[in-house]
Design an enzyme around this catalytic site. Structure first.
Site, PDB file in Angstrom:
ATOM      1  N   HIS A  65       0.824  -1.217   0.000  1.00 58.48           N
ATOM      2  CA  HIS A  65       0.000   0.000   0.000  1.00 58.48           C
ATOM      3  C   HIS A  65       0.853   1.260   0.000  1.00 58.48           C
ATOM      4  CE1 HIS A  65       0.056   0.910   4.440  1.00 58.48           C
ATOM      5  NE2 HIS A  65       0.121  -0.393   4.579  1.00 58.48           N
ATOM      6  N   ASP A 178       5.649   1.736   7.158  1.00 60.85           N
ATOM      7  CA  ASP A 178       4.391   1.028   6.909  1.00 60.85           C
ATOM      8  C   ASP A 178       3.617   1.917   5.929  1.00 60.85           C
ATOM      9  OD1 ASP A 178       1.939  -0.160   6.900  1.00 60.85           O
ATOM     10  OD2 ASP A 178       1.464   0.269   8.983  1.00 60.85           O
ATOM     11  N   GLU A 208      -5.148   1.741   2.232  1.00 60.06           N
ATOM     12  CA  GLU A 208      -5.110   0.547   3.097  1.00 60.06           C
ATOM     13  C   GLU A 208      -5.379   0.930   4.541  1.00 60.06           C
ATOM     14  OE1 GLU A 208      -3.237  -2.510   5.764  1.00 60.06           O
ATOM     15  OE2 GLU A 208      -2.884  -0.371   5.632  1.00 60.06           O
ATOM     16  N   GLU A 209      -4.802   2.052   4.953  1.00 57.51           N
ATOM     17  CA  GLU A 209      -4.861   2.426   6.378  1.00 57.51           C
ATOM     18  C   GLU A 209      -6.283   2.749   6.843  1.00 57.51           C
ATOM     19  OE1 GLU A 209      -2.588   1.905   8.373  1.00 57.51           O
ATOM     20  OE2 GLU A 209      -0.657   2.054   7.336  1.00 57.51           O
ATOM     21  N   HIS A 319       3.252   3.474  12.630  1.00 60.24           N
ATOM     22  CA  HIS A 319       2.120   4.359  12.927  1.00 60.24           C
ATOM     23  C   HIS A 319       2.514   5.494  13.873  1.00 60.24           C
ATOM     24  CE1 HIS A 319      -1.456   1.826  11.323  1.00 60.24           C
ATOM     25  NE2 HIS A 319      -0.337   1.529  10.684  1.00 60.24           N
TER      26      HIS A 319
HETATM   27 ZN    ZN Z   1       0.604  -1.339   6.429  1.00 66.27          ZN
END
Ligand code: ZN
Length: 347
Positions: A65, A178, A208-209, A319
């Site tokens: 992603h 990420d 995606e998140e 994150h």
């Molecule tokens: Zn991810």
């Protein structure tokens, strides 16, 4: 294998909140359009890179992603401070004092997440966890008009304002690992697969998140026989985490998911990942905490179902403002993705 750290640096520094993934997408496109048979971008912004050199071999969809966790501005206070919500999971505890870069009507804007100073908090207030609703962005504007003059508006998005850096000894720090680590691994693996007899569609997915949204619409178009999400997953090899909580650790190789909240890795896919790793002496570890979800969660439920799994590079502090990973793990994840595709294509 010499890792192309400059590519990871550009991907990590790129601005890519959910819904505005143009920058990371264009970096991937520039990197892969010379090697892919075909490149295509769909209406939501998913980018597809095709290598259809495998004849009757199964079609393998790789997904990484392109979005990252972000802030979304929701209100401009009379005094010029901006209220926000999060896009994707960001803990309120990590936000106070963080720098953000936002995109407004006049281009990039710098802001910092402000709080009431601890000096004037009551004893009780100081003990409480950070309340997201109490936070605001300070962009250096003394009124709503001044903020608007700077280009601020409701609906701006912003991402952590952190520059990628090499920490030495192979350790790397950057925002959005990420899933820019996954984008990087996917790009490097795809380049390594173009000489092989296999059918691979590498997809840079959007959103995606906020719920695996791009993976859902892109898998529907690709109709793959197998799906593999490539991620940056959390490593917990840090002080205060006991062995059974250390879901993954740095320098122990790619992290293979058995199950998380979104998918149970299909036994055939899991077997191919493990056999490929063992045949090529690639170290790997299992994800030991079945939390979180990945694009595989959406891919495997496409149409009549797609056997899918996830491999990830371990990254500490995802994150948050900046994650830490190791070049060795990136390299071994690239090796594992390539070995998996080759093995499942021959099966
Ligand atoms: Zn991810």
């Amino acid at each position: 294998m010499e890792m192309n750290i400059e590519l990871l640096r550009r991907l990590s520094n790129a601005f890519g909140p959910p819904g505005t993934e143009d920058e990371p997408r264009e970096i991937l496109r520039a990197e892969l359009e010379g090697v892919a048979d075909e490149v295509r971008v769909d209406k939501l912004g998913n980018v597809f890179f095709y290598h259809m050199g495998g004849g009757d071999a199964p079609v393998v969809m790789l997904a990484a992603h392109t979005d990252e966790v972000a802030l979304l501005t929701t209100y401009i206070e009379e005094k010029g401070f901006l209220r926000f919500h999060t896009l994707g999971g960001i803990s309120a505890d990590v936000l106070p004092g963080q720098r953000f870069v936002l995109r407004g009507r006049k281009g990039a804007l710098r802001g910092i997440v402000g709080t009431k100073p601890p000096h004037i908090m009551t004893e009780e207030e100081r003990k409480k966890p950070v309340d997201m609703a109490s936070l605001f962005l300070d962009v250096g504007a003394e009124s709503d008009e001044a903020a608007e003059e700077k280009g601020c508006h409701v609906g701006m998005t912003g991402v952590f304002d952190v520059e990628f850096a090499e920490l030495g000894g192979g350790y790397l720090r950057g925002k959005a690992l990420d899933d820019r680590a996954g984008c990087f691994v996917m790009a490097e693996a795809f380049k390594g697969l173009v000489g092989y007899k296999c059918n691979v569609v590498a997809v840079g997915t959007v959103q995606e998140e906020v719920g695996l949204r791009g993976a859902r619409t892109s898998a529907w178009q690709v109709e793959p026989d197998y799906g593999l999400a490539i991620e940056g997953t959390f490593a917990a090899d840090v002080p205060g985490s006991s062995p059974h909580q250390t879901s993954a650790a740095l320098r122990k190789g790619p992290v293979v998911t058995i199950a998380d909240r979104s998918v149970i890795t299909h036994p055939r896919v899991l077997r191919a990942i493990m056999d490929a790793a063992e045949a090529e002496s690639i170290p790997y570890q299992f994800k030991k905490i079945p939390s979180g979800g990945t694009d595989a969660g959406a891919i495997h439920l496409t149409k009549a179902g797609v056997p899918s799994g996830t491999v990830a590079t371990p990254c500490r502090y995802i994150h948050g403002p900046a994650a830490v990973t190791h070049v060795e793990d990136l390299e071994n994840t690239v090796r594992l993705v390539k070995a998996f595709v080759k093995r499942i294509s021959e099966a």
